[in-house]
Design an enzyme around this catalytic site. Structure first.
Site, mmCIF file in Angstrom:
data_model
loop_
_atom_site.group_PDB
_atom_site.id
_atom_site.type_symbol
_atom_site.label_atom_id
_atom_site.label_comp_id
_atom_site.label_asym_id
_atom_site.label_seq_id
_atom_site.Cartn_x
_atom_site.Cartn_y
_atom_site.Cartn_z
ATOM 1 N N ASP A 23 0.843 -1.198 0.000
ATOM 2 C CA ASP A 23 0.000 0.000 0.000
ATOM 3 C C ASP A 23 0.874 1.241 0.000
ATOM 4 O O ASP A 23 1.682 1.429 0.904
ATOM 5 C CB ASP A 23 -0.899 -0.052 1.252
ATOM 6 C CG ASP A 23 -1.663 1.243 1.445
ATOM 7 O OD1 ASP A 23 -1.880 1.953 0.452
ATOM 8 O OD2 ASP A 23 -2.043 1.526 2.601
ATOM 9 N N ASN A 25 -0.244 4.540 -0.128
ATOM 10 C CA ASN A 25 -0.787 5.814 0.368
ATOM 11 C C ASN A 25 -1.502 5.715 1.713
ATOM 12 O O ASN A 25 -2.233 6.629 2.103
ATOM 13 C CB ASN A 25 -1.720 6.422 -0.683
ATOM 14 C CG ASN A 25 -2.912 5.499 -0.974
ATOM 15 O OD1 ASN A 25 -2.963 4.376 -0.462
ATOM 16 N ND2 ASN A 25 -3.843 5.962 -1.758
ATOM 17 N N ASP A 27 -3.997 3.962 2.850
ATOM 18 C CA ASP A 27 -5.433 3.692 3.039
ATOM 19 C C ASP A 27 -5.689 2.231 3.401
ATOM 20 O O ASP A 27 -6.828 1.790 3.503
ATOM 21 C CB ASP A 27 -6.242 4.098 1.798
ATOM 22 C CG ASP A 27 -5.912 3.257 0.576
ATOM 23 O OD1 ASP A 27 -4.990 2.405 0.658
ATOM 24 O OD2 ASP A 27 -6.551 3.444 -0.472
ATOM 25 N N ASP A 31 -1.849 -1.249 -3.864
ATOM 26 C CA ASP A 31 -2.175 -0.506 -5.080
ATOM 27 C C ASP A 31 -1.035 -0.600 -6.100
ATOM 28 O O ASP A 31 0.027 -1.166 -5.814
ATOM 29 C CB ASP A 31 -2.490 0.954 -4.727
ATOM 30 C CG ASP A 31 -1.473 1.540 -3.749
ATOM 31 O OD1 ASP A 31 -0.260 1.415 -4.032
ATOM 32 O OD2 ASP A 31 -1.870 2.090 -2.701
ATOM 33 N N ASP A 100 -5.004 -10.830 -15.476
ATOM 34 C CA ASP A 100 -6.076 -11.755 -15.108
ATOM 35 C C ASP A 100 -7.335 -11.261 -15.820
ATOM 36 O O ASP A 100 -7.714 -10.108 -15.671
ATOM 37 C CB ASP A 100 -6.270 -11.685 -13.585
ATOM 38 C CG ASP A 100 -6.778 -12.979 -12.997
ATOM 39 O OD1 ASP A 100 -7.631 -13.622 -13.639
ATOM 40 O OD2 ASP A 100 -6.338 -13.336 -11.888
ATOM 41 N N ASP A 201 -9.892 -16.335 -16.142
ATOM 42 C CA ASP A 201 -10.605 -16.787 -14.958
ATOM 43 C C ASP A 201 -11.802 -17.687 -15.290
ATOM 44 O O ASP A 201 -12.525 -17.423 -16.261
ATOM 45 C CB ASP A 201 -11.116 -15.530 -14.234
ATOM 46 C CG ASP A 201 -11.739 -15.814 -12.893
ATOM 47 O OD1 ASP A 201 -10.998 -16.165 -11.970
ATOM 48 O OD2 ASP A 201 -12.972 -15.685 -12.761
ATOM 49 N N GLU A 258 -7.925 -20.882 -16.192
ATOM 50 C CA GLU A 258 -8.306 -21.493 -14.913
ATOM 51 C C GLU A 258 -9.545 -22.337 -15.162
ATOM 52 O O GLU A 258 -10.586 -21.822 -15.564
ATOM 53 C CB GLU A 258 -8.614 -20.423 -13.866
ATOM 54 C CG GLU A 258 -8.833 -21.060 -12.490
ATOM 55 C CD GLU A 258 -9.922 -20.411 -11.676
ATOM 56 O OE1 GLU A 258 -9.965 -20.644 -10.472
ATOM 57 O OE2 GLU A 258 -10.768 -19.681 -12.247
ATOM 58 N N HIS A 323 -4.304 -17.319 -4.926
ATOM 59 C CA HIS A 323 -5.170 -16.533 -4.034
ATOM 60 C C HIS A 323 -6.436 -17.270 -3.631
ATOM 61 O O HIS A 323 -7.235 -16.736 -2.873
ATOM 62 C CB HIS A 323 -5.525 -15.219 -4.732
ATOM 63 C CG HIS A 323 -6.356 -15.462 -5.967
ATOM 64 N ND1 HIS A 323 -5.851 -16.097 -7.082
ATOM 65 C CD2 HIS A 323 -7.648 -15.212 -6.238
ATOM 66 C CE1 HIS A 323 -6.812 -16.213 -7.989
ATOM 67 N NE2 HIS A 323 -7.910 -15.682 -7.500
ATOM 68 N N ASP A 324 -6.658 -18.467 -4.172
ATOM 69 C CA ASP A 324 -7.845 -19.245 -3.821
ATOM 70 C C ASP A 324 -7.512 -20.436 -2.927
ATOM 71 O O ASP A 324 -8.398 -21.231 -2.599
ATOM 72 C CB ASP A 324 -8.516 -19.808 -5.088
ATOM 73 C CG ASP A 324 -9.113 -18.725 -5.965
ATOM 74 O OD1 ASP A 324 -9.547 -17.694 -5.420
ATOM 75 O OD2 ASP A 324 -9.156 -18.917 -7.199
HETATM 76 C C1 GLC Z 1 -11.773 -17.793 -9.943
HETATM 77 C C2 GLC Z 1 -10.917 -16.848 -9.140
HETATM 78 C C3 GLC Z 1 -11.584 -16.621 -7.822
HETATM 79 C C4 GLC Z 1 -12.935 -15.988 -8.073
HETATM 80 C C5 GLC Z 1 -13.774 -16.816 -9.053
HETATM 81 C C6 GLC Z 1 -14.898 -15.996 -9.602
HETATM 82 O O1 GLC Z 1 -11.864 -19.037 -9.366
HETATM 83 O O2 GLC Z 1 -9.619 -17.349 -9.020
HETATM 84 O O3 GLC Z 1 -10.815 -15.842 -6.953
HETATM 85 O O4 GLC Z 1 -13.627 -15.887 -6.863
HETATM 86 O O5 GLC Z 1 -13.034 -17.238 -10.172
HETATM 87 O O6 GLC Z 1 -14.412 -15.002 -10.447
HETATM 88 CA CA CA Z 2 -3.503 2.173 -1.173
#
Ligand code: GLC
Ligand code: CA
Length: 550
Positions: A23, A25, A27, A31, A100, A201, A258, A323-324
């Site tokens: 981050d 700034n 908040d 970013d 993405d 995605d 994905e 991230h999942d």
């Molecule tokens: C994919 C993404 C996930 C998101 C889902 C809906 O699985 O990796 O983070 O919640 O699609 O877009």
């Molecule tokens: Ca920020």
């Protein structure tokens, strides 16, 4: 593999989840300027591609995976000028940008949807999937991935729209040619801006059965059932090939889809070269299923099955984190006593398999799962849904909390741990999601200086890969080490070769003598903190890489 795409074999991809990276700034939200300020970290690590989780305009129902402006930047993340600066800085460093791209659905706040929902006969009416009520109810019994029905009623049209994910993520109607045209030209606009790859995605759901039959699967606790047949329909593959012809091939961009693929053959349908769909695929498995079903043997078998499916005519994405998913060291390794050795072992496994390695932010320092005290501390909509389903099924709240702690996607989304200052150096303000309290021990600053850290192990692996054709292009053999927890593998290419042994357990296991006959110099050990490799009896989570004798 098309010869023009041979470069993808040399990629090492680093995934940034911008909200949690840095981050600039105060908040509390990561970013683009924050990412820019940390590009040295990526260069130092040695990666040459950056997968940026969504940074487009979004109301953030699902942290950017709900896009309300595909050619705009999310206000909290900065401006298009910031993105241009990031692209330029990446170029200077030889880092390719992979965006993405979320085109199975948009946000319900996208202007297309606002228009589409306004009446039955507006120009964008067909951009989304609308159905009349059946007996005054939803058109079928399908569940949304994030809880409740997959259908939402809109009074203006007197109809329901379909949303496989949250109700703020209406599915785009790929059967509509004008919609497809909009998507392709938008993606091409990004290619013209210098994007060199896309991670696409939730791409296995594009085509829907137009009659939307009821699902026969047992209902979830809230009464709705997941569709029994939605991913990988032939129509979906046709749309992907169209996308390839229109965007990927002319732009010579690298692509990774994905996908939800129940079998390895199905996975191959997205990536075998002659299919002309994607270069690589990231299979999605719900975290709770992965937690319940994984074993070292399964990791090995999955790697082998995907390898023999397409040794000559396809390519693999290699990853254990994103991230999942829960943090890999907590899931497949040990985040207690053997934290460091097991984090290194997992790195040595992924980086010695054939395919392109992916590193998810924080993985390179062995970041672990978090254990928040209350469900209120969790932000992820999927975590909250899972918790609700457990409670609805009558589960004790404490047990429900302990389960979501294991499976929550927020495990991977706690802020990046840069140093031991307050909030891990992620922000000068209040972070949008709490920092994992172990940042005082696990952070980039501490590990950068330390030649035996997890971070240094990643650096060495990336350097080694850059110099070794056996790693980037060699073939794969798994060796029978006589016990399912001890994985042995060999890579070789034109006379150069490597041998790898990985003890995925808390017990010692001995490498059979016969497998060591060709072992030459030790190149790496997950026990470099101690005395390195000291013999065929591998200690808990000990991993070793040998050069094969000439
Ligand atoms: C994919 C993404 C996930 C998101 C889902 C809906 O699985 O990796 O983070 O919640 O699609 O877009
Ligand atoms: Ca920020």
């Amino acid at each position: 593999m098309q010869p023009s795409k041979d470069w993808i074999k040399d990629l090492v991809i680093y995934q940034i989840y911008p909200r949690s990276f840095c981050d600039s700034n105060g908040d509390g939200i990561g970013d683009l300027p924050g990412i820019l300020s940390k590009l040295d970290h990526l260069s130092d690590l040695g990666v040459n591609a950056l997968w940026l989780s969504p940074v487009y305009r979004s109301p953030n129902d699902d942290n950017g995976y709900d896009i309300s402006g595909y050619q705009e930047i999310m206000e909290e993340f900065g401006t298009m000028e910031d993105w241009d600066r990031l692209r330029n800085a990446c170029r200077e460093r030889g880092i390719k940008i992979i965006m993405d791209m979320v085109v199975n659905h948009s946000s319900d706040e996208h202007p297309w949807f606002i228009e589409s929902r306004s009446s039955r006969d507006n120009p964008k009416s067909e951009y989304y999937i609308w159905r009349d009520p059946v007996d005054g109810h939803e058109p079928n019994n399908w569940a949304s991935c994030f809880g409740g029905s997959a259908w939402e009623f809109v009074p203006e049209r007197g109809q329901y729209y379909f949303h496989y994910f949250s109700k703020k993520q209406p599915d785009l109607n790929w059967a509509c040619p004008e919609l497809r045209e909009e998507i392709f030209s938008m993606m091409d606009w990004w290619v013209q801006k210098g994007v060199e790859g896309f991670r696409v995605d939730a791409i296995s759901y594009l085509d829907k059965p137009q009659d939307f039959p009821d699902s026969k699967l047992p209902p979830r606790p809230d009464g709705y059932s997941f569709p029994d047949y939605l991913s990988g329909r032939p129509g979906t593959h046709a749309y992907i090939r169209e996308m390839n012809r229109r965007v990927y091939a002319p732009g010579n961009v690298m692509t990774v889809g994905e996908v939800s693929a129940p079998t390895v053959e199905e996975l191959g349908n997205y990536v075998r070269t002659e299919r002309e769909e994607f270069d690589m695929a990231i299979p999605f498995v719900p975290p709770i299923d992965e937690i319940n079903s994984w074993s070292p043997e399964k990791l090995r078998n999955d790697a082998w099955e995907s390898y023999i499916l397409m040794p000559k005519d396809g390519w693999w994405a290699r990853f254990l984190s994103n991230h999942d998913k829960p943090r890999q060291v907590s899931l497949y390794g040990d985040d207690g006593e053997y934290w460091e050795a097991s984090a290194k072992l997992l790195a040595m496994f992924i980086h010695t398999l054939p395919g392109t390695p992916f590193i998810y932010q924080g993985e390179e320092i062995g970041m672990t799962n978090v254990s928040f005290p209350s469900i209120e501390d969790y932000d992820d909509l999927s975590t909250r849904d899972n918790y609700n389903q457990y409670i609805l099924s009558g589960m004790d709240p404490r047990r429900a909390l302990s389960l979501v702690r294991l499976e929550s996607r927020d495990n991977a989304r706690t802020p990046m741990q840069w140093d031991s200052s307050e909030n891990a150096g992620f922000t000068a303000g209040r972070p949008w999601l709490k920092v994992n309290p172990n940042y005082t021990k696990i952070n980039v600053e501490a590990q950068k200086q330390d030649p035996r850290s997890v971070y240094s192990c990643y650096k060495k692996l990336i350097t080694m890969r850059g110099k070794s054709a056996a790693l980037s292009r060699g073939d794969l053999r798994f060796l029978d080490a006589g016990c399912p927890e001890l994985i042995g593998l060999a890579r070789s290419f034109e006379g150069e070769g490597l041998l790898v042994f990985l003890n995925f357990s808390k017990e010692s296991h001995t490498i059979p003598a016969g497998l060591l006959e060709s072992a030459g110099d030790v190149l790496m050990s997950s026990y470099d903190r101690e005395d390195g490799y000291r013999g065929p009896e591998l200690r808990p989570y000990e991993a070793v890489i040998f050069k094969i004798k000439a």
